[in-house]
Design a protein around this motif. Structure first.
Motif, short mmCIF file in Angstrom:
data_model
loop_
_atom_site.label_atom_id
_atom_site.label_comp_id
_atom_site.label_asym_id
_atom_site.label_seq_id
_atom_site.Cartn_x
_atom_site.Cartn_y
_atom_site.Cartn_z
N THR A 355 0.80 -0.99 0.00
CA THR A 355 0.14 0.00 -0.03
C THR A 355 0.98 1.34 -0.07
O THR A 355 0.63 2.20 -0.90
CB THR A 355 -1.11 -0.09 1.15
OG1 THR A 355 -1.76 -1.17 1.25
CG2 THR A 355 -1.90 1.15 1.32
N ALA A 356 1.93 1.31 0.61
CA ALA A 356 2.72 2.41 0.88
C ALA A 356 3.61 2.65 -0.42
O ALA A 356 3.65 3.87 -1.05
CB ALA A 356 3.80 2.08 1.86
N GLU A 359 1.02 4.06 -2.81
CA GLU A 359 0.94 5.54 -2.58
C GLU A 359 1.97 6.34 -3.05
O GLU A 359 1.90 7.54 -3.39
CB GLU A 359 0.78 5.59 -1.11
CG GLU A 359 0.55 6.93 -0.53
CD GLU A 359 -0.92 7.46 -0.87
OE1 GLU A 359 -1.33 8.82 -0.85
OE2 GLU A 359 -1.84 6.65 -1.24
N GLN A 360 3.14 5.74 -2.81
CA GLN A 360 4.48 6.36 -3.30
C GLN A 360 4.39 6.80 -5.09
O GLN A 360 4.50 7.82 -5.38
CB GLN A 360 5.72 5.79 -3.12
CG GLN A 360 5.94 5.71 -1.55
CD GLN A 360 7.41 5.10 -1.20
OE1 GLN A 360 7.96 4.40 -2.04
NE2 GLN A 360 7.64 4.81 0.10
N ARG A 362 1.60 6.66 -6.65
CA ARG A 362 0.38 7.71 -6.86
C ARG A 362 1.05 9.06 -6.59
O ARG A 362 0.55 10.13 -7.64
CB ARG A 362 -0.95 7.47 -5.83
CG ARG A 362 -1.99 8.28 -6.02
CD ARG A 362 -3.01 7.98 -5.26
NE ARG A 362 -2.68 8.65 -3.87
CZ ARG A 362 -2.71 9.94 -3.65
NH1 ARG A 362 -2.86 10.93 -4.62
NH2 ARG A 362 -2.11 10.18 -2.36
N LEU A 363 1.62 9.23 -5.84
CA LEU A 363 2.19 10.75 -5.71
C LEU A 363 3.29 11.06 -6.51
O LEU A 363 3.22 12.18 -6.87
CB LEU A 363 3.10 10.68 -4.09
CG LEU A 363 1.94 10.59 -2.92
CD1 LEU A 363 2.77 10.57 -1.28
CD2 LEU A 363 1.11 11.76 -2.60
#
Length: 506
Positions: A355-356, A359-360, A362-363
């Motif tokens: 998930t992390a 998220e990275q 996506r950012l």
């Protein structure tokens, strides 16, 4: 040999019908029953044949469709016509014919129309016969129906008193069937031709055709008819000795037919007796099989009872073993549960890591999108500044500028605020960050490209369409297209490779 074949055939059909009845195979039961009737018909036992046909008719009515019903109706009608019971034969032929019409079965309509026409001929209902025969030919041209229909039409013409018309049709059909393997149709036609000549009192031709027909070795019933023709011809020729000889031949043929018929009926009775014995044997075998089954089921029940007792003993033993295994199983389940819990924790940590990472990612994509927007904006500002510079250059060259001090001051103020080089440098920096050195690679491969060319290619790389690029550069669509063509030519791109396709792989 003939009798043995029929006995064997009837035995097999009886066995097939019994098996079909047990298994409720209604179609097979109908076929077996109908074939039994056909066998008795061939043995000239019309009474028994009718009985069997009526049984098959009941099966067809109760279980099957109308196609089977009309088949057996036609068989019954043929039986009645053989017995000269024309009224009943006509009733059954009509029933079959109406079902065929309802089912729109053209071949069966043609066949049953032919049968009705033949029957009407025999009853001297000549115009009705002709209507049925014409209908038969309209509905089907199948040789097994159309040829008999044409022959029957010849008979109808003869009975109507048109011997010449009947002969012409019969002769034409006779010669058309010259190479036919089935000789029965040609015999019938030859006999009809002889009758037409006799009707016209052309005794020589009638005698010739009758003798020709007789030389083809017809069956006994046809021979009897030919003997009658010859007797009639010789009476008219006043050759009475030959006429009486053929009259005697008719009597001899009748006697022979009666002997054959009686012999077949006797053999039919014998066959029925043997079939009855065969049925009795089958019944005895079935009874024996039932008794054997009872013994078998008794033995089987004893074995099953013994097995049940053994199973109960084994069950008690298994229950004790099961209790011991349950305790061990519970301990094992506790250990497995702990292991599963640890595995679940590890899986949760891995999921959090995934998930992390997502998220990275996506950012990162969001940052790239923002950079693209900044690059687009910078590119637009750069283009706008370049356009202003070009306008200022144009104004500077105007002769009226030197006389207008206010306009000179405005031009100087605009020049002071324009930072074309700085804007372009900012755009290059942002664009390269987002697009991983695209412009650097492009200029390395194509050093002949100008700043204006690179700006245009950058818009294309950002997937802007021609209209959007023209608006950004403040030029017309046509000018935009021409600029693209000049750039492609300057880059020496082949005809099959477009600019957008090429820069996507740079």
């Amino acid at each position: 040999m003939w009798k043995k074949n029929h006995v064997k055939s009837l035995e097999l059909l009886t066995e097939a019908r019994t098996l079909a009845e047990k298994n409720r195979w209604h179609k097979q039961m109908f076929l077996a029953q109908n074939n039994i009737g056909c066998n008795y018909y061939m043995m000239l036992d019309y009474g028994e044949a009718l009985k069997q046909y009526l049984e098959s008719y009941k099966i067809a009515i109760k279980y099957l469709d109308t196609a089977h019903e009309m088949t057996v109706l036609n068989n019954i009608a043929i039986l009645y016509s053989k017995e000269k019971k024309f009224r009943k034969a006509n009733d059954y032929f009509l029933k079959a014919y109406r079902i065929a019409k309802k089912n729109n079965d053209s071949i069966k309509i043609g066949l049953y129309s032919l049968n009705l026409g033949s029957l009407a001929n025999e009853e001297n209902r000549l115009q009705e016969a002709r209507n049925y025969l014409d209908q038969s030919l309209r509905y089907t041209q199948h040789p097994q129906v159309s040829i008999p229909a044409q022959i029957t039409l010849c008979v109808n013409d003869l009975l109507l008193g048109h011997p010449q018309k009947a002969r012409l049709s019969a002769e034409k059909l006779f010669y058309n069937l010259k190479n036919e393997e089935n000789n029965d149709n040609r015999l019938l036609l030859s006999s009809i031709i002889a009758k037409t000549y006799l009707k016209e009192n052309n005794l020589v031709s009638a005698l010739q055709w009758t003798n020709n027909t007789l030389s083809e070795k017809p069956d006994l019933e046809n021979k009897r008819e030919l003997f009658g023709l010859l007797a009639d011809i010789y009476f008219r020729l006043k050759t009475y000795n030959l006429a009486f000889q053929y009259k005697d031949s008719i009597n001899a043929a009748d006697n022979k037919l009666n002997v054959i018929k009686n012999g077949k009926l006797f053999e039919s009775s014998e066959v029925k007796f043997q079939i009855q014995n065969y049925k009795k044997e089958i019944s005895e075998k079935e009874s024996k099989i039932k008794n054997e089954r009872k013994i078998f089921y008794s033995i089987l029940a004893s074995i099953i009872f013994g097995i049940i007792i053994l199973l109960v003993v084994f069950r008690n033993h298994l229950i004790k073993n099961k209790q011991s295994r349950l305790i061990a199983q519970r301990d094992k389940e506790i250990i497995e549960f702990k292991l599963q819990k640890e595995t679940a924790c590890n899986s949760l940590l891995i999921e959090k890591e995934k998930t992390a990472l997502l998220e990275q990612e996506r950012l990162k994509k969001e940052i790239e999108l923002r950079n693209q927007k900044i690059s687009s904006k910078s590119l637009y500002l750069s283009g706008r500044n370049q356009l202003l510079e070009e306008i200022l250059k144009s104004l500077s060259k105007a002769p009226e500028l030197s006389e207008n001090r206010v306009l000179i001051n405005d031009v100087k103020a605009l020049k002071a605020h324009l930072k074309i080089d700085d804007d372009w440098d900012d755009f290059i920096r942002h664009f390269e960050e987002v697009n991983q050195g695209f412009i650097k690679n492009l200029t390395a491969k194509h050093p002949q490209l100008t700043t204006t060319d690179i700006r245009y290619i950058s818009y294309v790389y950002m997937n802007l369409n021609t209209k959007e690029i023209a608006t950004m550069l403040n030029i017309t669509l046509e000018a935009c297209r021409k600029r693209k063509e000049r750039i492609e030519k300057r880059m020496n791109l082949p005809d099959h490779l477009s600019l957008s396709s090429y820069i996507s792989i740079v």
